[in-house]
Each structure stands twice: as structure tokens, then as C-alpha cells.
Design an enzyme around this catalytic site. Structure first.
Site, short mmCIF file in Angstrom:
data_model
loop_
_atom_site.label_atom_id
_atom_site.label_comp_id
_atom_site.label_asym_id
_atom_site.label_seq_id
_atom_site.Cartn_x
_atom_site.Cartn_y
_atom_site.Cartn_z
N ARG A 21 14.94 -5.73 15.22
CA ARG A 21 13.97 -4.67 14.99
C ARG A 21 12.59 -5.06 15.52
O ARG A 21 12.11 -6.17 15.30
CB ARG A 21 13.88 -4.35 13.49
CG ARG A 21 15.22 -3.93 12.92
CD ARG A 21 15.13 -3.50 11.48
NE ARG A 21 16.45 -3.16 10.94
CZ ARG A 21 16.66 -2.55 9.79
NH1 ARG A 21 15.64 -2.20 9.05
NH2 ARG A 21 17.88 -2.28 9.38
N SER A 188 18.54 8.84 1.47
CA SER A 188 17.54 9.09 2.50
C SER A 188 18.03 9.10 3.93
O SER A 188 17.32 9.56 4.81
CB SER A 188 16.42 8.05 2.38
OG SER A 188 16.92 6.75 2.66
N HIS A 216 12.87 9.02 -3.12
CA HIS A 216 12.70 9.99 -2.04
C HIS A 216 12.54 11.42 -2.55
O HIS A 216 12.57 12.36 -1.76
CB HIS A 216 13.89 9.91 -1.07
CG HIS A 216 13.90 8.65 -0.27
ND1 HIS A 216 13.13 8.48 0.88
CD2 HIS A 216 14.56 7.48 -0.44
CE1 HIS A 216 13.33 7.26 1.36
NE2 HIS A 216 14.19 6.65 0.59
N LYS A 247 5.71 6.72 -1.19
CA LYS A 247 6.21 7.74 -0.27
C LYS A 247 5.40 9.03 -0.46
O LYS A 247 4.32 9.15 0.08
CB LYS A 247 7.72 7.92 -0.45
CG LYS A 247 8.49 6.67 0.00
CD LYS A 247 9.97 6.80 -0.14
CE LYS A 247 10.71 5.65 0.53
NZ LYS A 247 10.41 4.31 -0.02
N THR A 276 4.35 -11.54 -11.52
CA THR A 276 3.79 -10.94 -10.31
C THR A 276 2.40 -10.39 -10.60
O THR A 276 2.18 -9.73 -11.61
CB THR A 276 4.68 -9.78 -9.81
OG1 THR A 276 5.98 -10.30 -9.52
CG2 THR A 276 4.12 -9.16 -8.55
N THR A 277 1.47 -10.67 -9.71
CA THR A 277 0.12 -10.13 -9.85
C THR A 277 0.17 -8.60 -9.90
O THR A 277 0.93 -7.97 -9.16
CB THR A 277 -0.76 -10.57 -8.66
OG1 THR A 277 -0.88 -12.00 -8.70
CG2 THR A 277 -2.15 -9.96 -8.72
#
Length: 425
Positions: A21, A188, A216, A247, A276-277
């Protein structure tokens, strides 16, 4: 030992499988969305983006930008750490209240991304329920698959949207065993919708919990943007509704909503949340502004659906193989990985139209496609330009017209094992 050699061979294998990619270097232009500056050629070039997940263009909405600027100006740029160490910024408290209200649930919990929210919530719920059996739709997103895997619970995969197969698995498990059904509302890559009512009925009959991914659909469907569950009046029948802020809401982050007890349990046990912050205040404030706007405004949803339908009609009338979709997703079948990549490159380089190719392993071989996502800002003129560019591209590359092929059987971003080649010698 030459460690770099192993990484080179791994990347070479991705190239050999034609699934390497390349990310387009884009600079979005506020006030001109879906226009952007592409910096991939000799000179910067203005192009039109046709594959953004900023479905409603809320990433450029004045209320959202103003809320972010105000929060950053008064509270600074960062969150300062995890919530248990640095506390919770007030904009984040407001955001979680707004999300709980959006889905008519008792509480909400925000994570740093939709991937993290699925992985952390599903794995934690699966661990906390004794002898839990997780029943997962075969086309679930990679984040859900990872959450199931990390839970350590037994899993059964049911055929996509096949309620008869799901019921057979529930029957075999029995009513007394803890069970969690995990599935999505909008899938999706093909744009199809889960049979939510039927799954809720089965969950009630066989005493199972339900967990739905609405990433989605949130912002896009329902009178207030609560997703397919709101549109179909089923939100109260689903135990956990998960969504994203990245999204339709045009921001960053993921979340879950449910009962206060369930949310508190995930908050207390999920490593993906605890360590996690937190989201910065500006991000939280911008997300809240976006949600509040879309709760009150139907204009964006109506315009987006109109342009999505028009795109399908125009491309179908021109003879293009538009794959069946009942949502805002417009998949255009190519059916060959090389042609799909060549079409994407030609559209960008010759016509200034960016549509990322969707090849294996995101979709099965033979169903390679261009995934088009019209927004309210893709005007009728832009749709006509897209049609003309696609006609030139199809004819130049010899891509077949005609009826679209069968929908995919492998979900977007599904985890596919990387078989790293053995080194010789």
C-alpha cells in the site's frame, strides 16, 4: 545476524502478493472540501477526494473548528496523561454524556480510536463473563476480531448476516452459558446492513448479550444520528453500542455506550483504556460540537444520501458495474488487482480524482474495487466529472463494463496472517 533482511523479505512478499500500500500525501482545504492538495507529483496539484470517511464533511464545520480552537486556547494542546493519573478534562466528561444521550444509554466511555474501543471492550467483556462464548459475524472488522482473540474466550464465527446459522450456534451453547454476539450495523466494503432486529430477537430467546459496531452509521442514520439502531428503533434492545468519532463526526476517537455497571467494569479492567493517554480537550470539544450539531440537523444526512443515490444512478446508467449497496457506500467492481491499481493511479494523475484501490486481502481476489463515498459536498457537477473520468479510464485500460459481481466475503481491514518467507542459508 542481519535483522534488516527479515524486514526486507517481509515487505518483498507484500509486493509479490500485489498488496503493498502507498499512502497519498494529501492536504485537505478547509472551505473547499472535498478538494485537497496532492503532493505526490513534481508539483503540488489540487484534486478531488472521493473516498474519505469524513462522510458529512464535519471535519471542516465552523462550529467544530471553533470548539477545538477555544478548548486549545483555554486548556492547552494535550491531555497530560492517562485519566487515572492526570484526571479527566471537562470536555471529555461532556463528550461521554453526549454519547450516552445519543444512544439513549446510561453511560459512555471514550477511547483513543475506534480500533482501541472494540479491542478493549470486547476483550474485557469476554474475560469478565465466566465461560463466555463469543459469536462473531464472519465479516467483522479487524478490531473486533482482535478483541475476540484477546478475550481468551471460546469463539464461534457465524456466516455473514445468517440468522439461521447464528441460531444453531446459540442452541448448541444453551441458555445457561454466557454468550456475547458481536456484529456490525453497516459493513463498509459492500454497504449492506445487519438484520439487527432478528439478532436481538435471538439474543432475547437464548439469553445472550449483544454488541454492535456502528462506526459507519453513527451520524449518518436516525433522526439524531444515532445510527441504524436508532433509525430502526432498536437501540434499547442492544446491550453495547460502539461507534467512532473519526468518520461522520469528522474527529478522532472511539467509544462504547451501555449500562453504568458495564461501562464502569470496562473502565476498571480494560488495559487499552487504563494505560492510554486520554483524548486532548480540543478533540473532545470538537467531537461534542459535531455530535450536537448532527443531533439537531438533518440537512447533512439528507444531502449525503441524495448525492450517494445520484452517484449510484449516474454510474449505473453509464454502464459501470456498481455493486449492490443499500447505504452510502458505492462500490465499483474492477475484478483485477493490477487494473484496480492502474485505474486509481490514472484517475489521480490524469483526472485529479483520488479513489484508493481496494484489493486483496481487504476483499477476495476477483472482487477488487474502487470504493466511492460521496458526501454532501460532492456536487452534481463533480459527479458528472467522476463519470467522465471513469469512462476515459475504463476505456483506456480496457476494464470490462457490465453487471457487478458478487459481494465480498472478507471484511475491510480484516486481519490476514503475514507469512514471512524463510531466509535461505
Amino acid at each position: 545476524m542481519n535483522y534488516q533482511r527479515f524486514f526486507e523479505e517481509a515487505v518483498d512478499q507484500v509486493h509479490a502478493e500485489r498488496r503493498y500500500r502507498v499512502f497519498a500525501d494529501l492536504e485537505r482545504i478547509v472551505g473547499s472540501f472535498p478538494r485537497a492538495i496532492w503532493r505526490g507529483g513534481a508539483e503540488p496539484k489540487e484534486i478531488t477526494v472521493w473516498c474519505s470517511n469524513d462522510y458529512l464533511g464535519m471535519g471542516q464545520h465552523p462550529d467544530v473548528i471553533s470548539a477545538m480552537q477555544s478548548a486549545a486556547g483555554s486548556m492547552g494542546s494535550g491531555a497530560g496523561g492517562t485519566r487515572n493519573i492526570s484526571g479527566t478534562s471537562h470536555p471529555l466528561v461532556e463528550l461521554e454524556e453526549e454519547l450516552a444521550d445519543l444512544h439513549q444509554k446510561e453511560a459512555g466511555l471514550v477511547f483513543t480510536s475506534g480500533f482501541v474501543s472494540n479491542e478493549a471492550a470486547i476483550s474485557t467483556i469476554g474475560r469478565l463473563l465466566p465461560n463466555c462464548l463469543i459469536l462473531s459475524d464472519e465479516l467483522n472488522h479487524a478490531s473486533m476480531i482482535e478483541g475476540v482473540r484477546r478475550s481468551g474466550a471460546e469463539k464461534k464465527v457465524f456466516r455473514h448476516n445468517d440468522v439461521a446459522h447464528l441460531e444453531s450456534l446459540l442452541q448448541a451453547a444453551g441458555r445457561e452459558r454466557a454468550k456475547l454476539i458481536v456484529f456490525e450495523s453497516v459493513y463498509s466494503m459492500d454497504g449492506d446492513i445487519a438484520p439487527i432486529k432478528e439478532i436481538a430477537d435471538l439474543a432475547e430467546t437464548y439469553n445472550a448479550m449483544t454488541y454492535i459496531d456502528e462506526v459507519h452509521a453513527v451520524g449518518m442514520y436516525g433522526g439524531r444520528g444515532g445510527g441504524i439502531t436508532e433509525r430502526e428503533g432498536l437501540a434499547d434492545r442492544i446491550d453495547v453500542i460502539e461507534g467512532t468519532l473519526a468518520k461522520a463526526f469528522g474527529m478522532l476517537g472511539g467509544y462504547i455506550t451501555g449500562t453504568k455497571t458495564l461501562i464502569d467494569a470496562v473502565r476498571s479492567y480494560a488495559p487499552g483504556f487504563i494505560f492510554t493517554t486520554a483524548l486532548p480537550p480540543a478533540i473532545a470539544a470538537g467531537a461534542t460540537a459535531s455530535i450536537r450539531h448532527l443531533k439537531a440537523s438533518q440537512q447533512e444526512r439528507d444531502a449525503q444520501q441524495r448525492q450517494a443515490d445520484r452517484t449510484k444512478d449516474i454510474l449505473s446508467a453509464a454502464g459501470f458495474p456498481v455493486m449492490p449497496s443499500v447505504t452510502h457506500i458505492v462500490p465499483l467492481l474492477v475484478g483485477d488487482p493490477e487494473l484496480c491499481k492502474m485505474a486509481s493511479d490514472r484517475l489521480l494523475g490524469r483526472h485529479g480524482i483520488y479513489i484508493q484501490p481496494i484489493n486483496y486481502p481487504t476483499v477476495p481476489r476477483g472482487t477488487e474495487r474502487l470504493r466511492i463515498t460521496p458526501t454532501p459536498f460532492h456536487s452534481d457537477a463533480l459527479i458528472a466529472d467522476l463519470r467522465d473520468a471513469l469512462i476515459e479510464t475504463w476505456e483506456a485500460l480496457g476494464i470490462p463494463y457490465g453487471a457487478a459481481g458478487q459481494p465480498s466475503v472478507i471484511k475491510s481491514d480484516r486481519i490476514v496472517p503475514l507469512l514471512v518467507p524463510k531466509s535461505g542459508g
